[in-house]
Design a protein around this motif. Structure first.
Motif, PDB file in Angstrom:
ATOM      1  N   GLN A  44     -16.462   6.160  -6.452  1.00  0.00           N
ATOM      2  CA  GLN A  44     -17.510   7.324  -6.778  1.00  0.00           C
ATOM      3  C   GLN A  44     -18.308   7.058  -5.612  1.00  0.00           C
ATOM      4  OE1 GLN A  44     -17.096   9.734  -9.114  1.00  0.00           O
ATOM      5  NE2 GLN A  44     -19.159  10.734  -8.043  1.00  0.00           N
ATOM      6  N   GLU A  45     -18.982   5.974  -5.250  1.00  0.00           N
ATOM      7  CA  GLU A  45     -19.936   5.890  -4.360  1.00  0.00           C
ATOM      8  C   GLU A  45     -19.761   6.436  -3.130  1.00  0.00           C
ATOM      9  OE1 GLU A  45     -22.756   2.717  -2.065  1.00  0.00           O
ATOM     10  OE2 GLU A  45     -21.808   1.929  -3.930  1.00  0.00           O
ATOM     11  N   ILE A  46     -18.467   6.159  -2.488  1.00  0.00           N
ATOM     12  CA  ILE A  46     -18.053   6.468  -1.209  1.00  0.00           C
ATOM     13  C   ILE A  46     -17.633   8.012  -1.485  1.00  0.00           C
ATOM     14  CG2 ILE A  46     -16.121   6.375   0.518  1.00  0.00           C
ATOM     15  CD1 ILE A  46     -18.120   4.017   0.437  1.00  0.00           C
ATOM     16  N   ALA A  47     -17.118   8.408  -2.522  1.00  0.00           N
ATOM     17  CA  ALA A  47     -16.865   9.970  -2.955  1.00  0.00           C
ATOM     18  C   ALA A  47     -17.896  10.936  -2.657  1.00  0.00           C
ATOM     19  CB  ALA A  47     -16.196  10.174  -4.054  1.00  0.00           C
ATOM     20  N   ASN A  64       0.908  -1.072   0.116  1.00  0.00           N
ATOM     21  CA  ASN A  64       0.067  -0.010   0.145  1.00  0.00           C
ATOM     22  C   ASN A  64       0.709   1.299   0.037  1.00  0.00           C
ATOM     23  OD1 ASN A  64      -2.667  -1.159   0.118  1.00  0.00           O
ATOM     24  ND2 ASN A  64      -2.573  -1.559   2.040  1.00  0.00           N
ATOM     25  N   GLN A  65       2.129   0.956   0.241  1.00  0.00           N
ATOM     26  CA  GLN A  65       2.987   2.319   0.067  1.00  0.00           C
ATOM     27  C   GLN A  65       4.011   2.163  -0.725  1.00  0.00           C
ATOM     28  OE1 GLN A  65       4.916   2.634   4.036  1.00  0.00           O
ATOM     29  NE2 GLN A  65       3.384   3.016   5.256  1.00  0.00           N
ATOM     30  N   ASN A  66       4.103   3.509  -1.698  1.00  0.00           N
ATOM     31  CA  ASN A  66       5.192   3.488  -2.535  1.00  0.00           C
ATOM     32  C   ASN A  66       6.420   3.711  -1.901  1.00  0.00           C
ATOM     33  OD1 ASN A  66       5.660   6.174  -2.027  1.00  0.00           O
ATOM     34  ND2 ASN A  66       4.104   6.821  -3.660  1.00  0.00           N
ATOM     35  N   GLN A  67       7.592   3.934  -2.785  1.00  0.00           N
ATOM     36  CA  GLN A  67       9.013   3.904  -2.211  1.00  0.00           C
ATOM     37  C   GLN A  67       9.231   5.376  -1.751  1.00  0.00           C
ATOM     38  OE1 GLN A  67      11.149   3.486  -5.885  1.00  0.00           O
ATOM     39  NE2 GLN A  67      11.143   1.082  -5.985  1.00  0.00           N
ATOM     40  N   ASP A  68       8.296   6.402  -1.849  1.00  0.00           N
ATOM     41  CA  ASP A  68       8.487   7.562  -0.744  1.00  0.00           C
ATOM     42  C   ASP A  68       7.772   7.550   0.580  1.00  0.00           C
ATOM     43  OD1 ASP A  68       9.685   8.692  -3.007  1.00  0.00           O
ATOM     44  OD2 ASP A  68       7.980   9.423  -3.955  1.00  0.00           O
ATOM     45  N   GLY A  69       7.178   6.283   0.728  1.00  0.00           N
ATOM     46  CA  GLY A  69       6.416   6.182   2.107  1.00  0.00           C
ATOM     47  C   GLY A  69       5.068   6.732   2.118  1.00  0.00           C
ATOM     48  N   GLN A  70       4.669   7.212   1.038  1.00  0.00           N
ATOM     49  CA  GLN A  70       3.245   7.495   0.893  1.00  0.00           C
ATOM     50  C   GLN A  70       2.344   6.456   0.644  1.00  0.00           C
ATOM     51  OE1 GLN A  70       3.197  10.452  -2.294  1.00  0.00           O
ATOM     52  NE2 GLN A  70       4.144  12.246  -1.127  1.00  0.00           N
ATOM     53  N   ILE A  71       1.070   6.734   1.207  1.00  0.00           N
ATOM     54  CA  ILE A  71       0.229   5.506   1.020  1.00  0.00           C
ATOM     55  C   ILE A  71      -0.532   5.730  -0.187  1.00  0.00           C
ATOM     56  CG2 ILE A  71      -1.796   4.339   2.277  1.00  0.00           C
ATOM     57  CD1 ILE A  71      -0.769   5.372   4.934  1.00  0.00           C
ATOM     58  N   ASN A  72      -1.003   4.786  -1.024  1.00  0.00           N
ATOM     59  CA  ASN A  72      -1.951   4.880  -1.993  1.00  0.00           C
ATOM     60  C   ASN A  72      -3.386   4.649  -1.532  1.00  0.00           C
ATOM     61  OD1 ASN A  72      -2.942   5.048  -4.489  1.00  0.00           O
ATOM     62  ND2 ASN A  72      -2.206   3.018  -5.229  1.00  0.00           N
ATOM     63  N   ILE A  73      -4.142   5.645  -1.730  1.00  0.00           N
ATOM     64  CA  ILE A  73      -5.356   5.134  -1.268  1.00  0.00           C
ATOM     65  C   ILE A  73      -6.411   5.562  -2.471  1.00  0.00           C
ATOM     66  CG2 ILE A  73      -7.323   6.614   0.227  1.00  0.00           C
ATOM     67  CD1 ILE A  73      -5.052   7.458   2.108  1.00  0.00           C
ATOM     68  N   GLU A  74      -7.302   4.493  -2.482  1.00  0.00           N
ATOM     69  CA  GLU A  74      -8.456   4.547  -3.545  1.00  0.00           C
ATOM     70  C   GLU A  74      -9.681   4.911  -3.151  1.00  0.00           C
ATOM     71  OE1 GLU A  74     -10.594   1.226  -6.319  1.00  0.00           O
ATOM     72  OE2 GLU A  74      -8.584   1.099  -6.107  1.00  0.00           O
ATOM     73  N   LEU A  75     -10.270   5.742  -3.931  1.00  0.00           N
ATOM     74  CA  LEU A  75     -11.660   6.495  -3.541  1.00  0.00           C
ATOM     75  C   LEU A  75     -12.603   6.268  -4.352  1.00  0.00           C
ATOM     76  CD1 LEU A  75     -13.462   8.228  -1.160  1.00  0.00           C
ATOM     77  CD2 LEU A  75     -12.492  10.161  -2.164  1.00  0.00           C
TER      78      LEU A  75
END
Length: 103
Positions: A17-20, A4-15
């Motif tokens: 449409q229904e939840i958005a 879930n984390q890229n090499q920069d330590g950031q988390i990839n979060i998917e949102l």
């Protein structure tokens, strides 16, 4: 296991449409046990005798405390930009409304 984390330590979060689109709530009922906090978000309308829980979020005590701090920080920032949020008196919610806090 998926990363879930890229090499920069950031988390990839998917949102999706229904939840958005979000869910409106004007009442939250919070209960807890020794191991979790349960927050039920409800949309209660005047003159309607029944309301349904629209969303339930279950948190560990540590995450509940982090959420409390983050929410307080965001309210403080909002009030700095927009002025004090007025806290109007609300009629009391009957104590038998919703589930009890037992696990």
């Amino acid at each position: 296991m998926e990363e879930n984390q890229n090499q920069d330590g950031q988390i990839n979060i998917e949102l999706d449409q229904e939840i958005a689109e979000g869910t409106y709530s004007n009442l939250a009922i919070i209960n807890h046990s020794i191991s979790e906090f349960i927050v039920d978000f409800i949309n209660i309308m005047p003159g309607v005798p029944k309301a349904k829980v629209k969303s339930r979020i279950i948190l560990t005590p540590q995450h509940a405390k982090r959420l409390t701090k983050a929410l307080a920080d965001n309210v403080r920032k909002f009030e700095q930009q927009n002025g004090e949020i007025k806290d109007y008196e609300q009629p009391p919610i009957p104590m038998n409304f919703g589930p009890t806090g037992k696990a």
